[in-house]
Design a protein around this motif. Structure first.
Motif, PDB file in Angstrom:
ATOM      1  N   LYS A   3      31.157  55.442 -13.952  1.00  0.00           N
ATOM      2  CA  LYS A   3      30.633  56.632 -14.753  1.00  0.00           C
ATOM      3  C   LYS A   3      30.634  56.389 -16.223  1.00  0.00           C
ATOM      4  O   LYS A   3      31.606  55.831 -16.720  1.00  0.00           O
ATOM      5  N   LYS A   4      29.546  56.859 -16.851  1.00  0.00           N
ATOM      6  CA  LYS A   4      29.709  56.669 -18.370  1.00  0.00           C
ATOM      7  C   LYS A   4      29.794  58.107 -18.976  1.00  0.00           C
ATOM      8  O   LYS A   4      29.350  58.336 -20.137  1.00  0.00           O
ATOM      9  N   TYR A   5      30.526  59.082 -18.224  1.00  0.00           N
ATOM     10  CA  TYR A   5      30.865  60.011 -18.709  1.00  0.00           C
ATOM     11  C   TYR A   5      32.524  60.513 -18.256  1.00  0.00           C
ATOM     12  O   TYR A   5      32.658  60.128 -17.341  1.00  0.00           O
ATOM     13  N   THR A   6      32.986  61.563 -18.974  1.00  0.00           N
ATOM     14  CA  THR A   6      34.361  62.205 -18.345  1.00  0.00           C
ATOM     15  C   THR A   6      34.154  63.687 -18.412  1.00  0.00           C
ATOM     16  O   THR A   6      33.830  64.255 -19.287  1.00  0.00           O
TER      17      THR A   6
END
Length: 121
Positions: A3-6
């Protein structure tokens, strides 16, 4: 694929003894991030902190109520919708001497740490 987000759904609730609610969404206490801390805060009426000279810059956006800043020898009061950035290594005192709660968002660069805030006794 990573994933490119948290996504943060469970911020760290910082224990306090002054009635202030602090929910850190990102930062040292939550995810170990040393570069930034982002916290949602609610300061009760009459709340204040001692003067401090933090190593980090602090950005504040007032969502509701008012918050007072004493920076060196100048007093500034922000109201809802207003914001301020206080440079690191600046002597400052934060307070809510008013009759209503103050809700705000605080961003510290680099991240807030108790060892870098340098509160006066």
């Amino acid at each position: 694929m990573s994933k490119k987000y948290t996504l943060q759904k469970t911020p760290f609730i910082v224990p306090t003894d002054d009635g202030k609610h602090i929910a850190e969404h990102f930062g040292l206490a939550t995810d170990g991030n040393q570069n930034i801390s982002i916290a949602h805060m609610v300061a009760p009426p009459g709340w204040s902190e001692p003067f401090q000279t933090p190593e980090f810059a602090e950005y504040t956006l007032v969502v509701r109520g008012r918050k007072q800043f004493i920076i060196d020898d100048e007093t500034i009061v922000l109201k809802a919708g207003e914001s301020i950035m206080v440079d690191g290594h600046t002597r400052v005192q934060y307070s809510n001497p008013f009759d209503e709660e103050c809700e705000y968002v605080s961003i510290c660069l680099p991240a807030f740490s108790i060892t870098a805030v340098h509160r006066e006794s």
